[in-house]
Motif scaffolding. Structure first.
Motif, mmCIF file in Angstrom:
data_model
loop_
_atom_site.group_PDB
_atom_site.id
_atom_site.type_symbol
_atom_site.label_atom_id
_atom_site.label_comp_id
_atom_site.label_asym_id
_atom_site.label_seq_id
_atom_site.Cartn_x
_atom_site.Cartn_y
_atom_site.Cartn_z
ATOM 1 N N TYR A 160 2.770 36.294 114.332
ATOM 2 C CA TYR A 160 4.091 36.680 114.842
ATOM 3 C C TYR A 160 4.520 38.010 114.218
ATOM 4 C CZ TYR A 160 5.159 32.300 117.325
ATOM 5 O OH TYR A 160 5.181 31.252 118.213
ATOM 6 N N ARG A 161 4.257 38.189 112.941
ATOM 7 C CA ARG A 161 4.626 39.436 112.276
ATOM 8 C C ARG A 161 3.791 40.608 112.802
ATOM 9 N NH1 ARG A 161 5.189 36.826 106.189
ATOM 10 N NH2 ARG A 161 7.356 36.067 106.440
ATOM 11 N N LEU A 162 2.499 40.371 112.997
ATOM 12 C CA LEU A 162 1.650 41.415 113.562
ATOM 13 C C LEU A 162 2.120 41.796 114.972
ATOM 14 C CD1 LEU A 162 -1.877 40.156 112.442
ATOM 15 C CD2 LEU A 162 -0.760 42.283 111.713
ATOM 16 N N PHE A 163 2.526 40.777 115.714
ATOM 17 C CA PHE A 163 3.021 41.039 117.063
ATOM 18 C C PHE A 163 4.284 41.899 117.032
ATOM 19 C CE2 PHE A 163 6.308 39.627 120.094
ATOM 20 C CZ PHE A 163 5.810 40.260 121.243
ATOM 21 N N LEU A 164 5.230 41.543 116.200
ATOM 22 C CA LEU A 164 6.488 42.291 116.141
ATOM 23 C C LEU A 164 6.254 43.731 115.679
ATOM 24 C CD1 LEU A 164 8.835 39.562 114.639
ATOM 25 C CD2 LEU A 164 8.934 40.536 116.949
ATOM 26 N N SER A 165 5.317 43.909 114.777
ATOM 27 C CA SER A 165 5.005 45.248 114.291
ATOM 28 C C SER A 165 4.371 46.097 115.385
ATOM 29 C CB SER A 165 4.062 45.163 113.086
ATOM 30 O OG SER A 165 3.682 46.441 112.647
ATOM 31 N N ALA A 166 3.555 45.466 116.235
ATOM 32 C CA ALA A 166 2.848 46.207 117.284
ATOM 33 C C ALA A 166 3.688 46.390 118.542
ATOM 34 C CB ALA A 166 1.547 45.488 117.644
ATOM 35 N N SER A 167 4.567 45.446 118.816
ATOM 36 C CA SER A 167 5.285 45.480 120.095
ATOM 37 C C SER A 167 6.360 46.563 120.143
ATOM 38 C CB SER A 167 5.917 44.120 120.377
ATOM 39 O OG SER A 167 6.558 44.114 121.625
ATOM 40 N N GLN A 168 7.211 46.613 119.125
ATOM 41 C CA GLN A 168 8.221 47.670 119.017
ATOM 42 C C GLN A 168 9.025 47.846 120.313
ATOM 43 O OE1 GLN A 168 8.894 49.606 116.169
ATOM 44 N NE2 GLN A 168 7.557 48.117 115.160
ATOM 45 N N GLY A 169 9.543 46.723 120.830
ATOM 46 C CA GLY A 169 10.402 46.783 122.018
ATOM 47 C C GLY A 169 9.686 46.731 123.353
ATOM 48 N N LYS A 170 8.351 46.665 123.353
ATOM 49 C CA LYS A 170 7.611 46.657 124.620
ATOM 50 C C LYS A 170 7.728 45.311 125.343
ATOM 51 C CE LYS A 170 4.216 49.920 122.743
ATOM 52 N NZ LYS A 170 2.815 50.083 122.281
ATOM 53 N N LEU A 171 7.857 44.239 124.593
ATOM 54 C CA LEU A 171 7.936 42.889 125.182
ATOM 55 C C LEU A 171 9.179 42.199 124.611
ATOM 56 C CD1 LEU A 171 4.157 41.930 124.799
ATOM 57 C CD2 LEU A 171 5.299 42.614 126.908
ATOM 58 N N PRO A 172 10.344 42.533 125.111
ATOM 59 C CA PRO A 172 11.586 42.048 124.476
ATOM 60 C C PRO A 172 11.737 40.534 124.495
ATOM 61 C CG PRO A 172 12.028 43.155 126.571
ATOM 62 C CD PRO A 172 10.611 43.451 126.239
ATOM 63 N N ASP A 173 11.364 39.866 125.580
ATOM 64 C CA ASP A 173 11.513 38.416 125.637
ATOM 65 C C ASP A 173 10.633 37.746 124.588
ATOM 66 O OD1 ASP A 173 13.261 38.713 127.724
ATOM 67 O OD2 ASP A 173 11.787 38.278 129.284
ATOM 68 N N GLU A 174 9.398 38.203 124.482
ATOM 69 C CA GLU A 174 8.482 37.617 123.507
ATOM 70 C C GLU A 174 8.910 37.959 122.073
ATOM 71 O OE1 GLU A 174 7.504 39.184 126.297
ATOM 72 O OE2 GLU A 174 6.877 37.343 127.331
ATOM 73 N N GLU A 175 9.491 39.136 121.906
ATOM 74 C CA GLU A 175 9.972 39.505 120.576
ATOM 75 C C GLU A 175 11.117 38.586 120.138
ATOM 76 O OE1 GLU A 175 10.823 43.703 120.252
ATOM 77 O OE2 GLU A 175 8.997 44.216 121.354
ATOM 78 N N TRP A 176 11.989 38.269 121.069
ATOM 79 C CA TRP A 176 13.090 37.339 120.733
ATOM 80 C C TRP A 176 12.512 35.986 120.337
ATOM 81 C CZ3 TRP A 176 14.584 32.594 122.642
ATOM 82 C CH2 TRP A 176 15.838 32.135 122.235
ATOM 83 N N GLN A 177 11.514 35.508 121.109
ATOM 84 C CA GLN A 177 10.890 34.210 120.806
ATOM 85 C C GLN A 177 10.196 34.253 119.442
ATOM 86 O OE1 GLN A 177 8.270 32.739 123.872
ATOM 87 N NE2 GLN A 177 7.274 31.279 122.496
ATOM 88 N N ALA A 178 9.498 35.346 119.150
ATOM 89 C CA ALA A 178 8.793 35.458 117.873
ATOM 90 C C ALA A 178 9.763 35.421 116.704
ATOM 91 C CB ALA A 178 7.978 36.755 117.848
ATOM 92 N N LYS A 179 10.878 36.095 116.828
ATOM 93 C CA LYS A 179 11.875 36.112 115.750
ATOM 94 C C LYS A 179 12.460 34.717 115.530
ATOM 95 C CE LYS A 179 13.108 40.969 116.487
ATOM 96 N NZ LYS A 179 14.142 41.912 116.987
ATOM 97 N N GLN A 180 12.711 34.005 116.644
ATOM 98 C CA GLN A 180 13.241 32.649 116.512
ATOM 99 C C GLN A 180 12.228 31.730 115.827
ATOM 100 O OE1 GLN A 180 16.428 31.648 117.429
ATOM 101 N NE2 GLN A 180 16.672 33.870 117.652
ATOM 102 N N ARG A 181 10.959 31.841 116.213
ATOM 103 C CA ARG A 181 9.938 30.974 115.603
ATOM 104 C C ARG A 181 9.734 31.331 114.120
ATOM 105 N NH1 ARG A 181 9.609 26.494 116.692
ATOM 106 N NH2 ARG A 181 7.505 26.367 115.798
ATOM 107 N N LEU A 182 9.761 32.617 113.814
ATOM 108 C CA LEU A 182 9.613 33.009 112.405
ATOM 109 C C LEU A 182 10.740 32.452 111.547
ATOM 110 C CD1 LEU A 182 8.414 36.741 112.505
ATOM 111 C CD2 LEU A 182 7.223 34.808 111.467
ATOM 112 N N ALA A 183 11.953 32.465 112.085
ATOM 113 C CA ALA A 183 13.090 31.936 111.329
ATOM 114 C C ALA A 183 12.908 30.441 111.053
ATOM 115 C CB ALA A 183 14.386 32.178 112.106
ATOM 116 N N LEU A 184 12.411 29.687 112.065
ATOM 117 C CA LEU A 184 12.186 28.259 111.879
ATOM 118 C C LEU A 184 11.025 27.956 110.968
ATOM 119 C CD1 LEU A 184 12.766 27.041 115.547
ATOM 120 C CD2 LEU A 184 14.248 26.599 113.571
#
Length: 448
Positions: free
Chosen positions: A421-445
Motif C-alpha cells: 500500500y505504501r509503495l502504491f501511494l508513493s508511485a501513484s501520486q494522484g493518478k488513481l484517486p479512488d484506489e489511493e483513498w482505499q489504500a489510505k483507509q486500509r493503512l489506517a486500519l
C-alpha cells in the motif's frame, strides 16, 4: 480501478502495404522464376529460363523454351533416372513444375539441384524465389544471398537483378540497410521501375527517413497519379506527421476513383480517426469489413473502433469470430479478455488470459490480465502468482502495486499488505484517486 490495459488495440495508422497481397515470386508472379511476360519488354522481365546448350539437355531445354512442359518432364524423368545428380537437369525439372504452378514439387526439385551443385546461380535463385513465395523468409534470404554471389550461365543481368530485387523486398523491414544495398545492386544491372521506387520508400520508412520516403512516393505519383500503393504510402506518412490537410484530398480523390479499394478505405478510416471523427471512421471500417470479412487486421481495426465508441458487444463478437478461426492465438485471447473486463465479465475473461500465458509465457501484459481478473473473481492466491510471474518480465506500476497490496490484504498478510500500500501511494501520486483513498483507509486500519 480501471482494468490494466493489455495491448493497444488501435491499428488504424497502417503501413502503406498493410492490406496488400502476400509476397509472390517476382515481378510477374503468374510465371515461373525469371521468365518473361510476352506482353512486357522491360529488361527486368527478360527470360531467365533454361537456355539450350550443346550437351545432352539441349533437346529438352528446347522443349522447355517452347513451353512443351509435359514432353520435357517425361524426358527429364528418363534422363534423371540415370543421372540423378545432374544439377542442371534437376533445375530444369523443377522449372517445368514451377511453370505450371506446382509449387511444392518445384521447391523439392530446386532443393535437389542446389544440393547437387550449390554454385549454380539458376537453382539458387529459383530456390530463393520459391521459398519467398511460401513465406519461408529466412531460408529464402539465404538462398538469394547465395545466388547474387554467383553468375548466371549464360550471363543474364536481368535475372541477377531480379534476385537482388527479391532479396531487397524480403529484407526491407528486418534489415533496411542490406535491402537498400541489394536494390542499388539491382539498379546497376537494369533500369529503375516504379516498383523499385516504391520499394525505396518502404526501405526509407524502415530506416525512419520520412523525407526520402515521401520523395519516392511523390516521384511515383508524378508518373502514375492513380497508383494506389503510392497514395496509401504517402497518406500514411502525412497522417503520422499530422498533416491532415494534405492527406485528406489525396485519399478522398483516390476513393472517388476506386471507392471499394481496401487499402484506401483503411487509410481514410485512419485519417478520420486521427481527426477525432470516430463515427465516420467506424462507418468506413464497417464498409471495409464487408469488403474483406475474413481479414484479421480489418476485423481488429473495426473492433478497436467499436471499443472507442463504447460498443463492446460488437467488438466482442468480432474477437469471438477471430478466435473461432485462430483459437490458439495469444494476442487475440488477450484482446478478447480485455474486452470482457471492460464489460465486467471477469469470470469469462480469466480463462482467456490463462490460456494466453500458457501460449506466450513471456507476455507481461497477459500476466497483468490474469492478475486483474483474479482480483475481481476473488482469487488472491492466483493473483499473487500472476503478479510474481509478471514481475520477472516488466517493472511494477501503480496498478500492479495496488493489486499486490489488496491480494496480501485479502490473505491477511498484514506486513506485506502495508508495504505494498505504501509503495502504491508513493508511485501513484494522484493518478488513481479512488484506489489511493482505499489504500489510505486500509493503512489506517492495518496500522492499529
Amino acid at each position: 480501478m480501471q482494468p490494466v490495459r493489455i495491448k493497444l488495440l488501435s491499428l488504424l495508422v497502417l503501413s502503406p502495404l498493410a492490406l496488400s497481397a502476400p509476397f509472390v515470386h517476382a515481378q510477374a508472379s503468374q510465371l515461373p522464376p525469371g521468365t518473361s511476360d510476352p506482353d512486357q519488354t522491360s529488361a527486368a522481365q527478360q527470360s531467365a529460363a533454361p537456355q539450350s546448350t550443346d550437351g545432352p539437355l539441349a533437346n529438352i531445354e528446347s522443349e522447355i523454351e517452347q513451353k512443351h512442359f509435359d514432353q520435357a518432364r517425361t524426358q527429364l524423368d528418363q534422363y534423371l533416372a540415370t543421372h540423378p545428380d545432374d544439377a542442371r537437369a534437376l533445375f530444369d525439372r523443377g522449372y517445368c513444375d514451377d511453370a505450371e504452378d506446382k509449387g511444392d514439387q518445384a521447391l523439392a526439385w530446386y532443393r535437389k539441384a542446389v544440393a547437387a551443385d550449390p554454385k549454380q546461380f539458376e537453382a539458387q535463385m529459383a530456390l530463393g524465389l520459391a521459398l519467398a513465395d511460401q513465406n519461408s523468409t529466412d531460408e529464402a534470404v539465404k538462398a538469394l544471398q547465395a545466388a547474387v554471389a554467383l553468375e548466371p550461365n549464360p550471363p543474364n543481368p536481368a535475372a541477377k537483378a531480379q534476385a537482388y530485387r527479391t532479396l531487397a523486398r524480403l529484407l526491407a523491414k528486418s534489415d533496411p540497410d542490406d535491402a537498400r544495398d541489394a536494390l542499388l545492386a539491382a539498379l546497376k544491372l537494369t533500369q529503375e521501375t516504379p516498383e523499385d521506387t516504391l520499394l525505396t520508400a518502404s526501405i526509407a520508412e524502415a530506416e525512419d527517413d520520412p523525407t526520402v520516403a515521401e520523395q519516392a512516393y511523390r516521384q511515383v505519383l508524378k508518373a502514375q497519379p492513380e497508383d494506389g500503393t503510392a497514395i496509401a504510402g504517402l497518406a500514411h506518412l502525412l497522417i503520422s506527421e499530422k498533416k491532415f490537410d494534405e492527406a485528406t484530398p489525396l485519399v478522398h480523390s483516390a476513393l472517388l476513383r476506386d471507392p471499394d479499394d481496401p487499402a484506401l478505405n483503411a487509410q481514410y478510416a485512419a485519417l478520420l480517426a486521427a481527426q477525432g471523427k470516430g463515427d465516420e471512421a467506424t462507418a468506413t471500417l464497417e464498409k471495409l469489413h464487408t469488403l474483406k470479412p475474413q481479414d484479421r487486421q480489418v476485423s481488429q481495426m473495426l473492433a478497436d473502433a467499436y471499443v472507442s465508441a463504447g460498443a463492446l458487444d460488437k467488438a466482442d463478437a468480432l474477437y469471438a469470430a477471430l478466435l473461432s478461426a485462430s483459437p490458439n492465438d495469444p494476442d487475440l485471447l488477450s484482446a478478447r479478455g480485455q474486452l470482457l473486463i471492460g464489460e465486467q465479465k471477469y469470470a469469462e475473461a480469466l480463462p482467456l488470459f490463462q490460456q494466453a500465458v500458457k501460449l506466450a509465457p513471456q507476455d507481461a501484459d497477459a500476466w497483468s490480465g490474469v492478475a486483474f481478473a483474479a482480483s475481481k473473481t476473488g482469487n488472491p492466491t492466483l493473483e499473487l502468482d500472476a503478479l510474481a510471474a509478471r514481475s520477472k518480465l516488466a517493472p511494477e506500476t501503480p496498478a500492479t502495486y495496488f493489486l499486490w497490496a489488496t491480494a496480501h490484504d485479502h490473505l491477511h498478510h498484514t506486513k506485506q499488505a502495508v508495504e505494498y500500500y505504501r509503495l502504491f501511494l508513493s508511485a501513484s501520486q494522484g493518478k488513481l484517486p479512488d484506489e489511493e483513498w482505499q489504500a489510505k483507509q486500509r493503512l489506517a486500519l492495518l496500522s492499529k
